[in-house]
Each structure stands twice: as C-alpha cells, then as structure tokens.
Design a protein around this motif. Sequence first.
Motif, PDB file in Angstrom:
ATOM      1  N   GLU A 104      -5.571   0.177  -3.235  1.00 51.21           N
ATOM      2  CA  GLU A 104      -5.660   0.229  -4.697  1.00 51.21           C
ATOM      3  C   GLU A 104      -4.524   1.064  -5.281  1.00 51.21           C
ATOM      4  O   GLU A 104      -3.973   0.723  -6.336  1.00 51.21           O
ATOM      5  N   ARG A 105      -4.166   2.144  -4.599  1.00 53.95           N
ATOM      6  CA  ARG A 105      -3.076   2.980  -5.100  1.00 53.95           C
ATOM      7  C   ARG A 105      -1.739   2.230  -5.054  1.00 53.95           C
ATOM      8  O   ARG A 105      -0.917   2.362  -5.975  1.00 53.95           O
ATOM      9  N   VAL A 106      -1.539   1.470  -3.994  1.00 57.18           N
ATOM     10  CA  VAL A 106      -0.301   0.696  -3.912  1.00 57.18           C
ATOM     11  C   VAL A 106      -0.286  -0.401  -4.973  1.00 57.18           C
ATOM     12  O   VAL A 106       0.725  -0.625  -5.654  1.00 57.18           O
ATOM     13  N   ARG A 107      -1.428  -1.077  -5.164  1.00 56.58           N
ATOM     14  CA  ARG A 107      -1.486  -2.133  -6.180  1.00 56.58           C
ATOM     15  C   ARG A 107      -1.291  -1.558  -7.585  1.00 56.58           C
ATOM     16  O   ARG A 107      -0.794  -2.247  -8.479  1.00 56.58           O
ATOM     17  N   GLY A 108      -1.666  -0.293  -7.763  1.00 55.44           N
ATOM     18  CA  GLY A 108      -1.427   0.336  -9.050  1.00 55.44           C
ATOM     19  C   GLY A 108       0.056   0.451  -9.368  1.00 55.44           C
ATOM     20  O   GLY A 108       0.461   0.413 -10.532  1.00 55.44           O
ATOM     21  N   LEU A 109       0.869   0.579  -8.325  1.00 62.66           N
ATOM     22  CA  LEU A 109       2.315   0.648  -8.506  1.00 62.66           C
ATOM     23  C   LEU A 109       2.975  -0.729  -8.445  1.00 62.66           C
ATOM     24  O   LEU A 109       4.003  -0.961  -9.090  1.00 62.66           O
ATOM     25  N   ALA A 110       2.386  -1.621  -7.666  1.00 60.38           N
ATOM     26  CA  ALA A 110       2.957  -2.968  -7.485  1.00 60.38           C
ATOM     27  C   ALA A 110       1.829  -3.988  -7.585  1.00 60.38           C
ATOM     28  O   ALA A 110       1.339  -4.490  -6.568  1.00 60.38           O
ATOM     29  N   PRO A 111       1.394  -4.310  -8.812  1.00 66.26           N
ATOM     30  CA  PRO A 111       0.228  -5.191  -9.003  1.00 66.26           C
ATOM     31  C   PRO A 111       0.374  -6.558  -8.349  1.00 66.26           C
ATOM     32  O   PRO A 111      -0.621  -7.154  -7.919  1.00 66.26           O
ATOM     33  N   GLU A 112       1.588  -7.059  -8.250  1.00 67.45           N
ATOM     34  CA  GLU A 112       1.790  -8.393  -7.682  1.00 67.45           C
ATOM     35  C   GLU A 112       1.979  -8.355  -6.170  1.00 67.45           C
ATOM     36  O   GLU A 112       2.094  -9.401  -5.529  1.00 67.45           O
ATOM     37  N   GLY A 113       2.005  -7.172  -5.600  1.00 67.68           N
ATOM     38  CA  GLY A 113       2.179  -7.042  -4.162  1.00 67.68           C
ATOM     39  C   GLY A 113       3.574  -6.585  -3.791  1.00 67.68           C
ATOM     40  O   GLY A 113       4.438  -6.396  -4.651  1.00 67.68           O
ATOM     41  N   VAL A 114       3.791  -6.381  -2.498  1.00 61.97           N
ATOM     42  CA  VAL A 114       5.089  -5.929  -1.998  1.00 61.97           C
ATOM     43  C   VAL A 114       5.762  -7.060  -1.233  1.00 61.97           C
ATOM     44  O   VAL A 114       5.107  -7.905  -0.623  1.00 61.97           O
ATOM     45  N   ASP A 115       7.082  -7.071  -1.283  1.00 65.69           N
ATOM     46  CA  ASP A 115       7.839  -8.128  -0.610  1.00 65.69           C
ATOM     47  C   ASP A 115       7.932  -7.903   0.893  1.00 65.69           C
ATOM     48  O   ASP A 115       8.048  -8.858   1.664  1.00 65.69           O
TER      49      ASP A 115
END
Length: 311
Positions: A202-213
């Motif tokens: 959730e913390r990562v999605r808060g920074l990158a809502p669409e996901g990481v490459d």
Amino acid sequence: MKAISYSRYGGPEVLEYGDLRDPKVGPDSVLVKVRAAAVNPVDWKARQGYLDPVLDAVFPVVPGWDVAGVVVGLGAGVVEYAVGDEVIGYVREDVLSRGTFAEYVAAPVRTLARKPRTLTWEEAAGLPLTGLTAYQVLHRLLRVRRGDTVLVHAAAGGVGSIAVQLARHLGARVIGTASEANHGYVRSLGGEPVTYGEGLAERVRGLAPEGVDAAFDTVGGETLKISAQLLVPDGRLASIADGDVVSYGGHYWFVRPDTEDLTRLAELAEQGTVHVHVSRTFPLDRAADAHRHNEKGPTRGKTVVTVPWET
C-alpha cells in the motif's frame, strides 16, 4: 603470507589468522598486494557451507571475493597491467580456495579493473561485487531506461545503495525500501524511501498508483511476492535472493566477474555518479568480527577488512 582461512564449514569461530603459502600466479593472472577487502553476505554463507552444492571447497579456504590493491607480479601472458598498477576486483573462481582476506591474492585479469582514483582503498574494495550485481541486474535483466519507475529493496544496503544510484543515473525514478533510520540516506542517493513490513504494498502504491516498471528483489520470500504484485503489465522482475522469481515470470541473477562492466563502474565512481559508503572497517586479524558484524543483518553500505601495508 598472513591470511584468514577456514578448514571446515561453520560459524565465525572457524576463521583462523595465520601463515599460508604465497599464491602461485598463473599465466593469465596477476599477484595483487591487498590493501582492503570487503565483506559480503555470500562470504559467510560460503563459510557456513551453503554454496557447497555448487562450488567445491579446497581447504583451507581463504574467504573474500572483493579486493582493492596493487599489482606486484605478472603472469606470463599478462599485458593488461604493469607492476605498480592500482586495481580493484571481484575475484571469484569456480571453487572456494584462494580468496582476498590475505596479504596477497592471485587474481585472473578477467576479474579486475583499474582502481577509481577518487576512492579510498576501503571504498574501492566495496565497489566490485555490489556494484557489478546492481549494474548487471539493471542493465541485463531489468533493462532500466529513462522514465521508468524502479522498486529497489534494501535500498540502504551494499547492493541496494548502488542500484539506487545507477538507476537514477539511467533516468529512472527510484522507490527504495529501508528502515526509517535509513530514509535520509536513501533520499541522499536520489531514492524515495518506504518502510519495510506490513502494509508495504500500500505504501508503494501510494507513491506509484499505477505500479512500478521494474522491481529489484534482494530479500526474497514475501518481499518477492509483493514485488510481483506491484508490477505494471509487462513489468520486469529480478531477484538475487530467491530462485522462485522464475515462477513470477522474472529472472534470477548471480553476479559475474566482468572487466568491461567493472571498468564502467570505476569510471562512474571517478565521475562522482556512484558513491560507496563504508559503515565499518576491521583489521585483517579481526576478520571474524567483520563476519559477525555483517551477519547481524542489513547494514548501511559496506563492511571492509583492511590489510597492513608495508613498502
């Protein structure tokens, strides 16, 4: 020569400081007088026998694969170096035998590059294994490019800290997992820190809502699973800690000696693009304490063993 060695697998107590014969120098090797050698988790894992299924041990084993030192002897076929050259190396062979925790090491030229002039001996010793790991994963497996969002785990550690810097140099945005105590350090490297533990996704999605490459896993287990879930469609996943990465469509990597890659890393270090943080140093005769320190868990940057220098 004085060296650290072990004659059986076990804990740090099996490491002994004493005299061993000087190494023989093959035709494609140079004799390096060691100034510093870095400790990596693979060193104590090898000492405990975890690499026995894939690497034969020729006892007594001198541990250590990272080195910074001075060329003092040349093999018959060596034209790449001269006596007096300062070098760094990831001196890994296909057996456990003659490592870098010693006054001298015979290093194949394929494992070496010239030492960055701007780094101390301790910093230079901390670059090869971690730097090559980060460089090869980012370039060969994850194929990071400008505009990517990259998730790097253990971003304050040896591999992670170099990966953050290299990914930023490639033009990527970097999100890095780290303890709260290391958030400031991760920011200084150019990354955006997030805390480990429950709620990480959730913390990562808060920074990158669409996901990481792309995601660079250095931990394995649940962390690897979470990383796979955070990828965009067609995102890239690599791990240096968990072979199960292939079940998620990713790739596993065990770092390779590569002169060209190591030379490029040395150039980036000289340019100030890549910095090596040395958290603690130990003299050669206290290498067992260096192993104990490294085994405690994730540390900021590198643990390095220094070798007395006599001209």
